[in-house]
Motif scaffolding. Structure first.
Motif, PDB file in Angstrom:
ATOM      1  N   LYS A   1     -20.565 -18.117 -53.173  1.00 51.85           N
ATOM      2  CA  LYS A   1     -20.543 -18.763 -51.857  1.00 51.85           C
ATOM      3  C   LYS A   1     -21.582 -18.127 -50.934  1.00 51.85           C
TER       4      LYS A   1
ATOM      5  N   ILE B   1     -17.730 -24.307 -42.475  1.00 52.78           N
ATOM      6  CA  ILE B   1     -18.129 -23.187 -43.340  1.00 52.78           C
ATOM      7  C   ILE B   1     -19.076 -22.246 -42.597  1.00 52.78           C
TER       8      ILE B   1
ATOM      9  N   LEU C   1     -10.223 -21.756 -44.003  1.00 55.12           N
ATOM     10  CA  LEU C   1     -11.218 -22.054 -45.032  1.00 55.12           C
ATOM     11  C   LEU C   1     -10.715 -21.581 -46.394  1.00 55.12           C
TER      12      LEU C   1
ATOM     13  N   ASP D   1     -15.290 -24.398 -50.309  1.00 54.07           N
ATOM     14  CA  ASP D   1     -16.606 -23.997 -49.818  1.00 54.07           C
ATOM     15  C   ASP D   1     -17.658 -24.061 -50.920  1.00 54.07           C
TER      16      ASP D   1
ATOM     17  N   SER E   1     -16.715 -30.398 -42.404  1.00 58.09           N
ATOM     18  CA  SER E   1     -16.461 -29.362 -43.415  1.00 58.09           C
ATOM     19  C   SER E   1     -17.629 -28.394 -43.511  1.00 58.09           C
TER      20      SER E   1
END
Length: 464
Positions: free
Chosen positions: A199, A241, A431, A436, A237
């Motif tokens: 991520k 993030i 989250l 993600d 969304s």
């Protein structure tokens, strides 16, 4: 070779000891539509009125304590209609609440559903005939008849639903079960690293992305799709993030018509005080199948060319008309769209109407003619597959999601590699790493595809 729906049903009937030469009147195509409507399910025929009788006692003998059921009725005018309830019949004498209950009617190939109105009971769980909302009664008075009591549990139009023909030619009830086809592949059909390190790597790559054309500072990504597919939710969304918390900047939700009425360009900042990231997500009005409703296809050309300004209010009946001064001057490459993303709800792929498919095909032709990169974002994968709902990391080992990706690829005419499953944030308050990773992977691919387009555009400019 895969067994057909009919063969699977016959095997199930033999296994359950219910083989009584029961043959469903439901065609393979209509069965597929209804199963898609209910998610990844199988239908097993429990009760057939022409075989078992139209009496309430015969219905209860076959259908009590069977879990969720789907009733399908056929009348002499050729209408196919009925209803679904997730709460099983048990003759408990209780008033039943069921938020998932709905009635439906096939309008051509598509089953149109009507949910129960708020505050109404699904039924009284007694020994009577099957009914929905104590309003629509099937096999009424133990006869091949449908009866509408005139209640207000469902907002139904009986002319549209069954042509006001109350005489039934057949009534069937199916047990609804999660499909055994929700299986896993031996190994993932796409490789993804579900780690915090991955991520962070994706976020850093996106932060540092520089479009291949020096004249373009930020990639313009256009989101197109049916009403409720999740275009605005995707922006929310991605914004969440990079903000590090759940945000709701773009209007999103569920409604019969598009909640987005303006053309919006949404830049995303790298945190509250951070610099703008090198992309802009452009949101459009949702596509609708009716003529004169939703996004006008002619507006697409104006958007692609960079002529429509931010906050322009769409008019479904009149396409955008740029003023002569602006239309005579070609927009710069910076202002044009560099990547088009079609946003498709995974739970409604099989239910997409011919008219909507035709609209998407028409848009694809316009986009293709300009050589713009295209991707499909397949949303709501968790709602489409119980395996994925349980664990989002199963998205690329689910054979069902793989089949949906292939179905979208075939239906829209895009390569399988261009169909990206995601789960937008909708009801979460925090989250989640797996969400993600999927979302950022999709965004990274959009930036890569936009670079391919810009690279081609740059070469064309060099050759002029």
């Amino acid at each position: 070779m895969k067994a057909s729906f009919k063969e699977m049903r016959q095997k199930r009937q033999v296994r359950d000891g219910t083989v009584e030469s029961l043959t469903s009147d439901l065609t393979e195509e209509k069965s597929k539509r209804l199963r898609a409507l209910l998610g990844n399910v199988e239908l097993s025929l429990l009760y057939k009125a022409s075989v078992h009788g139209y009496q309430a006692s015969a219905f209860h003998q076959r259908c009590d304590r069977q879990g969720p059921t789907l009733l399908v009725a056929y009348n002499r005018s050729g209408y196919i209609f009925g209803g679904y309830t997730s709460v099983d019949y048990a003759q408990s004498g209780q008033y039943i609440t069921d938020e998932d209950i709905f009635v439906f009617s096939f309008q051509g190939k598509i089953p149109i559903c009507i949910k129960i109105n708020s505050g109404n009971y699904a039924r009284v769980d007694d020994a009577g005939v099957p009914n929905f909302g104590q309003q629509l009664y099937f096999c009424y008075n133990n006869q091949p008849v449908v009866y509408n009591s005139g209640g207000n549990a469902f907002s139904v139009n009986t002319t549209t639903m069954y042509g006001n023909d109350t005489q039934l030619s057949e009534c069937e009830v199916y047990k609804v079960e999660q499909s055994s086809q929700v299986s896993t592949e031996g190994k993932p059909w796409r490789n993804v690293l579900w780690t915090a390190e991955r991520k962070d790597e994706l976020m850093e790559t996106i932060r540092n992305h520089k479009p291949v054309m020096a004249s373009v500072s930020r990639v313009q990504i256009l989101m197109i799709g049916p009403v409720g597919a999740g275009k605005s939710s995707f922006f929310n969304s991605i914004n969440s993030i990079f903000m590090g918390r759940i945000t709701s900047k773009a209007i999103s939700g569920s409604a019969g018509t598009s909640l987005t009425t303006q053309f919006r360009t949404y830049p995303v900042n790298d945190g509250r005080e951070g610099k703008p990231l090198p992309f802009v997500l452009c949101d459009t009005m949702g596509l609708e199948e009716q003529t004169g409703a939703g996004l006008d296809i002619e507006d697409i050309s104006s958007i692609l060319q960079g002529h429509i300004p931010d906050r322009y209010k769409f008019n479904p009946t009149t396409p955008f008309q740029p003023d002569e001064q602006k239309s005579s001057r070609p927009a710069s490459l910076q202002e044009k769209i560099h990547c088009v993303v079609y946003v498709i709800d995974a739970t409604k792929i099989s239910l997409m109407s011919d008219k909507l498919q035709e609209k998407l095909a028409s848009i694809r032709r316009k986009v293709n003619s300009r050589g713009i990169a295209q991707i499909v974002l397949m949303t709501k994968v968790d709602e489409a597959c119980p395996l994925v709902e349980e664990n989002l990391q199963s998205v690329y080992v689910s054979s069902y999601i793989k089949s949906k990706v292939q179905e979208v690829s075939s239906g829209l005419g895009v390569p399988v590699s261009c169909v990206l499953p995601v789960k937008n944030y909708s009801q979460e308050l925090e989250l989640e790493l797996n969400c993600d990773v999927l979302l950022l992977t999709a965004l990274q691919q959009m930036l890569n595809f936009a670079d391919d387009y810009l690279d081609d555009a740059g070469q064309m400019e060099d050759n002029i």
